[in-house]
Design a protein around this motif. Structure first.
Motif, PDB file in Angstrom:
ATOM      1  N   CYS A 184      15.034   4.524  24.839  1.00 46.17           N
ATOM      2  CA  CYS A 184      14.487   4.205  25.788  1.00 46.17           C
ATOM      3  C   CYS A 184      13.366   4.746  26.387  1.00 46.17           C
ATOM      4  N   ALA A 185      13.406   6.206  25.995  1.00 44.41           N
ATOM      5  CA  ALA A 185      12.095   6.948  26.351  1.00 44.41           C
ATOM      6  C   ALA A 185      11.099   6.381  25.253  1.00 44.41           C
ATOM      7  N   GLN A 186      11.286   6.191  24.073  1.00 45.53           N
ATOM      8  CA  GLN A 186      10.332   5.935  23.160  1.00 45.53           C
ATOM      9  C   GLN A 186       9.735   4.462  23.565  1.00 45.53           C
ATOM     10  N   ARG A 187      10.412   3.562  23.928  1.00 49.39           N
ATOM     11  CA  ARG A 187      10.024   2.484  24.351  1.00 49.39           C
ATOM     12  C   ARG A 187       9.086   2.698  25.742  1.00 49.39           C
ATOM     13  N   GLU A 188       9.445   3.306  26.724  1.00 48.32           N
ATOM     14  CA  GLU A 188       8.771   3.481  27.693  1.00 48.32           C
ATOM     15  C   GLU A 188       7.403   4.298  27.503  1.00 48.32           C
ATOM     16  N   ALA A 189       7.267   5.270  26.716  1.00 43.54           N
ATOM     17  CA  ALA A 189       6.241   6.020  26.322  1.00 43.54           C
ATOM     18  C   ALA A 189       5.216   5.116  25.797  1.00 43.54           C
ATOM     19  N   GLU A 190       5.434   4.218  24.859  1.00 44.31           N
ATOM     20  CA  GLU A 190       4.501   3.347  24.304  1.00 44.31           C
ATOM     21  C   GLU A 190       3.954   2.398  25.372  1.00 44.31           C
ATOM     22  N   HIS A 191       4.969   1.758  25.910  1.00 45.77           N
ATOM     23  CA  HIS A 191       4.343   0.753  27.186  1.00 45.77           C
ATOM     24  C   HIS A 191       3.693   1.429  28.217  1.00 45.77           C
ATOM     25  N   HIS A 192       3.774   2.602  28.695  1.00 48.34           N
ATOM     26  CA  HIS A 192       3.043   3.106  29.631  1.00 48.34           C
ATOM     27  C   HIS A 192       1.736   3.683  29.298  1.00 48.34           C
ATOM     28  N   ALA A 193       1.643   4.245  28.000  1.00 46.28           N
ATOM     29  CA  ALA A 193       0.497   4.529  27.295  1.00 46.28           C
ATOM     30  C   ALA A 193      -0.494   3.430  27.367  1.00 46.28           C
ATOM     31  N   GLU A 194       0.270   2.243  26.906  1.00 43.94           N
ATOM     32  CA  GLU A 194      -0.848   1.058  26.904  1.00 43.94           C
ATOM     33  C   GLU A 194      -1.376   0.715  28.243  1.00 43.94           C
ATOM     34  N   LEU A 195      -0.281   0.534  29.155  1.00 40.99           N
ATOM     35  CA  LEU A 195      -0.608   0.374  30.545  1.00 40.99           C
ATOM     36  C   LEU A 195      -1.850   1.234  31.302  1.00 40.99           C
ATOM     37  N   VAL A 196      -1.601   2.554  31.022  1.00 45.44           N
ATOM     38  CA  VAL A 196      -2.492   3.579  31.349  1.00 45.44           C
ATOM     39  C   VAL A 196      -3.919   3.181  30.868  1.00 45.44           C
ATOM     40  N   GLY A 197      -3.957   2.956  29.405  1.00 45.98           N
ATOM     41  CA  GLY A 197      -5.557   2.801  28.782  1.00 45.98           C
ATOM     42  C   GLY A 197      -5.813   1.354  29.338  1.00 45.98           C
ATOM     43  N   LEU A 198      -5.161   0.309  29.843  1.00 43.13           N
ATOM     44  CA  LEU A 198      -5.644  -0.825  30.200  1.00 43.13           C
ATOM     45  C   LEU A 198      -6.119  -0.597  31.690  1.00 43.13           C
ATOM     46  N   CYS A 199      -5.353   0.017  32.492  1.00 43.71           N
ATOM     47  CA  CYS A 199      -5.987   0.447  33.908  1.00 43.71           C
ATOM     48  C   CYS A 199      -7.279   1.127  33.722  1.00 43.71           C
ATOM     49  N   ALA A 200      -7.326   2.065  32.858  1.00 41.08           N
ATOM     50  CA  ALA A 200      -8.663   2.756  32.685  1.00 41.08           C
ATOM     51  C   ALA A 200      -9.641   1.999  32.426  1.00 41.08           C
TER      52      ALA A 200
END
Length: 226
Positions: free
Chosen positions: A146-162
């Protein structure tokens, strides 16, 4: 608990040969997928604690020995099921981003709307995700996956917000993008929870409207026209 959307075919997690029918290797992949889908249905109906190999076999209309042939233990079956759902979800939002064009705002919106795609957003699948998250703290293997999935998803989301912040002419402050991404993740988590416990057929449209409203509130320059 019957899922009104259970007839929606899951995203393929591996390519299959075409034009020659199924060979032995492809048949094995298809059988494993059949058993995993049966496991998803069993968990959604009975929870992780109520999952029985015999129930999976019965739902798949196979002998119990066939489950043991493909998965040597219940733990392996559960790990495979979580991996299957994780990859299905990852392919869904990746596909949405890849087909959204180059504009950061369009890519961010596509990623958010992927959470309401009928491939992944069904009461059955949401129920299974919540079942796994409920067990994650007690089972290190679940927690790691679960943590691995969340990390990849969150990193992509942060990058798009930036990227949206940058495109709007402002300074792409890491914390601003981080807060925006965290808020968007919390929003879709809440939408999923509401859908899980909503009576009747799942209606995704209010969730889409909520996402659009939130995006317009956080990034008014980029989403004021939505």
């Amino acid at each position: 608990m019957r899922d009104e959307d259970e007839d929606v075919a899951p995203l393929p997690i591996s390519s299959e040969r075409s034009g020659r029918g199924l060979d032995r290797t492809a048949s094995r992949e298809v059988r494993r997928r059949q058993l995993i889908e049966s496991t998803v249905a069993e968990i959604a109906e009975n929870g992780l604690s109520g999952l029985k190999i015999s129930g999976v076999a019965q739902r798949a209309k196979l002998a119990t020995g066939m489950v043991n042939f493909h998965f040597v233990s219940k733990a392996q079956l559960l790990d495979a099921t979580l991996d299957y759902l994780s990859e299905e979800y990852r392919l869904c939002w990746r596909h949405a981003i890849d087909n959204a064009g180059a504009a950061p705002a369009a890519r961010l919106r596509a990623m958010m709307m992927a959470d309401l795609d009928p491939q992944v957003c069904t009461r059955r699948r949401i129920a299974v995700w919540h079942a796994f998250y409920g067990e994650a703290r007690a089972r290190p293997a679940f927690l790691a996956r679960c943590a691995q999935r969340e990390a990849e998803h969150h990193a992509e989301l942060v990058g798009l917000c930036a990227a949206v912040i940058e495109a709007g002419g402002g300074t792409a402050m890491e914390m601003a993008a981080e807060r925006a991404a965290s808020g968007l993740s919390a929003l879709t988590d809440g939408i999923w929870l509401g859908l899980l416990f909503s009576p009747g057929r799942i209606d995704r449209e209010p969730g889409r409207q909520t996402i659009d409203s939130f995006l317009a509130a956080v990034f008014p320059r980029a989403f004021s026209g939505k």
